[in-house]
Design an enzyme around this catalytic site. Structure first.
Site, PDB file in Angstrom:
ATOM      1  CG  HIS A 333      -2.025   0.976   1.153  1.00  0.00           C
ATOM      2  ND1 HIS A 333      -1.961   2.102   0.383  1.00  0.00           N
ATOM      3  CD2 HIS A 333      -3.240   0.995   1.756  1.00  0.00           C
ATOM      4  CE1 HIS A 333      -3.089   2.792   0.512  1.00  0.00           C
ATOM      5  NE2 HIS A 333      -3.884   2.127   1.336  1.00  0.00           N
ATOM      6  CG  PHE A 392      -6.895   6.468   8.109  1.00  0.00           C
ATOM      7  CD1 PHE A 392      -7.311   5.169   7.884  1.00  0.00           C
ATOM      8  CD2 PHE A 392      -5.936   6.697   9.084  1.00  0.00           C
ATOM      9  CE1 PHE A 392      -6.781   4.116   8.627  1.00  0.00           C
ATOM     10  CE2 PHE A 392      -5.399   5.651   9.836  1.00  0.00           C
ATOM     11  CZ  PHE A 392      -5.826   4.367   9.606  1.00  0.00           C
TER      12      PHE A 392
END
Lengths: 405, 436
Positions: A333, A392
């Site tokens: 990621h 997020f």
């Protein structure tokens, strides 16, 4: 198709990734199913739950003529932009200085600079920290560094929407061009490997001890990575007038917010559904036109289940016939760079008619029952690709890319 | 003004309290909120003054529960978002929640959280860091948290363009409205005083470093003063509710003003290359005026970036001289940072709110102290007292240290009678600060 004022085309690709730097080695490695995972070298991993990550192993050559301190994120972005400009065969002097802009997304910004400042203070004293380090620390230095290096006097944006930032930066840059605010934008994302990021994801139990296995029944989490993806975006007329090769068009994007949890995806997938639908609507694309979905596909139990659920809700009966892969299985990621790098994968898939696989896929999960292009690339002509990114803060962004006709 | 969007709500928390009325009144009264630091450990710094929100009680706005892991930036932004929704004349009822979003300018907000977390990694070890603190590491955490509290499920973005962040977030939001991504956007900026950023500003020689103690500092040489000697930091969160003009009219919302033009440019030279930065500021202003379809002679007042730094004020002053020519001698120039401090990412939007206040109250706010202007600049800085104002267009500037210059034009909504929104209510909370 919805009439857009000006079409926006992709004419240059620059990528730094854990499986290869430069679009050719990156694409070759993607289609070969290469893995970027290795023992972490750039930070001291003593005490960490996991010592594996996806770092860039080669040096990043960036000339630094003006002697300003440049953090790793800025270096990434500058080098990737340089590659993209070269790939686009773009003579920057031919673009009006105010018609050339920069839009970069990031998660951590110059977090490595901040960690360095903290290490110096922790191990010594404040006096060890130079004022230049403080000047290099704001995230705004990433887009500023690119603009300084290449003389971009137009719009300059640093978008910090965590792991969805690359798509934001590309989408917004395309809006700027479409509405006439610039002719050329250098757009993408950059993030360096970070102690804080790795520690945080380890502590959340979100890091896999071994391999990243998106959509597999036994998936155990992400591998933290690093990288940058920058593309040259141009108005169609600008690209045509200089006889540029065009890879693809940016057709539109969609944004939404889960408004559910600061650090976790809404398990209902409703925020993600809104972003995908909005992207397709803004792009004027019908469901059955989408030939490939580049998944957010982090490899956490929650993400892959929710993404599958959301794709099924949006695509209905078409869902099982749209191939969807996660290249995070190979790159890890890369945070704010991820969706920019994934957009480059979409562009190359459209160009070559080959879709990159999801590697490390072994055991089907009844909750993840779509076509994930397991382990080997697939030949398939694609006119339209959808690129997903969720982050997020509940920040979701989906980008639609299409073949240039 | 073809691309204008309507401003139908203002949510702000500043050193003068909450709501635009408190800010506008304090500015009109020539008050300065600059006082000795209490929200940070002042002993750590050489210069110990700031315009802080010292009586900030987040629970009063957000409820007492669920705030434990919010950092100060998130608390301030969430408060402004809550206030903006309340002031937005039913914006959340008028539109589907997925069509109302938030664009926040926030560049430095997570710095403290990151350093604290990193310090825990180094001292406690990576296995003992707080997983609940980790989501604060990302710069979009405040905007994400504010979205949760206010159920804003539309586009959510965080812009990290330094001092231009707030103005650039307004433009980001306007773009989403014009391209059909959202029906309404809360947009603006936030800056909370934090140790790391205060310290970094000091180390970068950004802060006031002139001679004197507080009693003298009450007269901190203000913007454009020949003796100016750096910025004094402040903190604030400021959000506007933006929506399509026709949609606002259709739902009978009062329009406080229009965001009618935007311009931006980057100074692609070394940060100390004043000329390049000045050219960028000229371009930003010129482009904003062009998009608003007005000439510089139609600008009724300039709400300047003016933060009292030697270089920053000089860049803006010279750019203004170039754009306005001799007209600068009679174009009122409003500088609010000697009152509210340099609130970095929130500053530009505070200037916008001051401009909206002028359109509404018919008065331009004076600087707390009359500057001794640099003789090179024959400017009309509003300073002696509130000045009567009948104009229709205000130019608002933001110039970041890192090279971005962005300007917006705020225009009177021509379709409505004078709007009393800013004056109708008494200030909900009294602000604080010395009267200088």
């Amino acid at each position: 198709m919805k009439p857009n004022r000006r079409a926006v085309v992709v004419t240059g690709l620059g990528v730094l990734s854990p499986i290869g730097c430069g679009k050719d080695s990156f694409w070759e490695a993607l289609l070969a199913g290469a893995s970027g995972a290795a023992e972490i070298r750039s930070i001291d991993t003593a005490g960490f739950r996991s010592r594996r990550g996806c770092e860039i192993k080669e040096p990043i050559p960036v000339s630094n003529d003006d002697g300003m301190v440049m953090g790793r994120a800025s270096r990434f972005a500058v080098r990737a932009a340089e590659m993209a400009i070269e790939d686009a065969k773009l003579n920057l002097a031919d673009v009006g200085v105010r018609r050339l802009g920069v839009s970069v997304g990031t998660t951590g910004g110059e977090i490595r600079v901040l960690e360095k400042i903290d290490s110096l203070r922790h191990g010594g004293s404040e006096a060890d920290v130079s004022g230049d380090l403080y000047a290099a620390q704001p995230c705004s230095m990433i887009s500023a560094s690119v603009a300084r290096r290449f003389g971009c006097g137009g719009p300059n944006l640093l978008i910090s929407t965590a792991c969805a930032a690359g798509n934001y930066a590309l989408g917004y840059a395309s809006d700027i061009i479409r509405r006439g605010g610039a002719d050329v934008m250098l757009a993408g994302g950059a993030d360096p490997f970070s102690r804080v990021t790795h520690a945080g994801f380890c502590r959340l139990g979100a890091v896999t001890p071994d391999r990243c296995q998106p959509f597999d029944k036994n998936r155990k989490g992400i591998l933290v990575g690093e990288g940058a993806g920058i593309v040259v975006l141009e108005s169609e007329e600008h690209a045509r007038s200089r006889g540029a090769r065009t890879y693809a068009r940016v057709l539109g994007y969609g944004l939404s917010c889960d408004a559910f949890d600061p650090g976790s995806l809404d398990p209902s997938g409703q925020g993600v559904v809104v972003a995908m639908r909005r992207a397709l609507k803004v792009a004027g694309v019908a469901l059955d036109e989408v030939g490939y979905i580049c998944a957010h596909g982090t490899g956490t139990p929650l993400n892959d289940r929710v993404e599958t659920l959301a794709v099924k809700e949006v695509f209905g009966p078409h869902a099982s016939s749209v191939p969807m892969s996660s290249i995070k299985s190979m790159l890890g990621h890369t945070m704010g760079a991820a969706s920019a790098i994934e957009a480059i994968a979409c562009v190359l898939a459209i160009r070559d008619g080959v879709l990159p696989p999801t590697i490390n896929y072994e055991t089907p999960d009844p909750e993840c029952d779509l076509d994930y292009i397991p382990n080997t690339p697939r030949r398939r002509d694609v006119d339209i690709a959808l690129n997903n990114a969720f982050a997020f803060g509940g920040n979701n962004s989906c980008l639609v890319l299409g073949r240039d006709r | 003004m073809r691309h204008a969007v309507a401003i139908t709500g203002i949510g702000v928390i500043s050193p003068f309290g909450t709501g635009p009325e408190a800010l506008v009144r304090a500015l009109a009264a020539r008050r300065s909120a600059i006082r000795e630091l209490t929200v940070l450990d002042a002993a750590r710094y050489r210069w110990r003054w700031a315009a802080e929100i010292s009586d900030f009680d987040p629970a009063a706005f957000l409820g007492a529960r669920g705030l434990r892991y919010f950092d100060r930036t998130a608390l301030l932004l969430s408060t402004a978002a809550r206030l903006a929704v309340q002031a937005g004349q039913g914006v959340l009822e008028a539109y589907d929640g997925t069509e109302v979003g938030l664009a926040a300018g926030a560049t430095y907000g997570s710095t403290d959280s990151i350093v604290r977390f990193d310090r825990d990694v180094l001292t406690l070890g990576p296995r003992l860091v707080s997983p609940m603190q980790f989501p604060n590491m990302v710069m979009n955490a405040p905007a994400g948290r504010a979205a949760i509290l206010c159920a804003l499920r539309g586009p959510n973005a965080t812009i990290g363009n330094g001092e231009a962040s707030g103005i650039d977030a307004l433009e980001f939001a306007r773009m989403l409205l014009l391209t059909g991504q959202a029906k309404a956007m809360l947009a603006g900026g936030v800056h909370a005083l934090t140790d790391e950023v205060y310290h970094a500003c000091e180390r970068r020689h950004f802060l006031f470093d002139g001679p004197g103690t507080w009693s003298e500092a009450c007269g901190v040489p203000g913007p454009f003063d020949r003796a100016r000697a750096g910025a004094v930091l402040g903190e604030a969160a400021a959000l506007l509710v933006l929506e399509d003009v026709e949609a606002a009219v259709a739902r009978d919302a009062t329009i406080h003003g229009l965001l009618s033009g935007y311009g931006t440019a980057f100074a692609a030279g070394r940060p100390d290359d004043i000329e390049v930065r000045q050219e960028a500021a000229v371009h930003a202003m010129t482009a904003a005026l062009a998009e608003a379809e007005i000439s510089s002679s139609e600008v009724s007042a300039v709400f300047a970036q003016a933060n009292g730094t030697r270089a920053g004020d000089r860049i803006e002053a010279q750019a203004l001289s170039e754009v306005f020519g001799s007209a600068m001698s009679h174009t009122p120039l409003v500088a609010i940072k000697a009152s509210v401090g340099e609130c970095l990412e929130a500053s530009g939007v505070l200037q916008v709110i001051a401009a909206l206040g002028a359109l509404t109250t018919g008065e331009l706010p004076p600087a707390p102290r009359t500057p001794e202007l640099d003789p090179a600049w024959a400017f009309d800085v509003v300073s002696d007292g509130p000045r009567s104002f009948q104009g229709d267009h205000c130019l608002v500037n933001a110039v970041s240290r890192d090279g971005v210059a962005s300007s917006v034009v705020i225009s009177r909504w021509p379709g409505a009678a004078a709007d009393q929104a800013l004056t109708a209510h008494s200030a909900s909370r009294t602000g604080r600060g010395a009267s200088c």
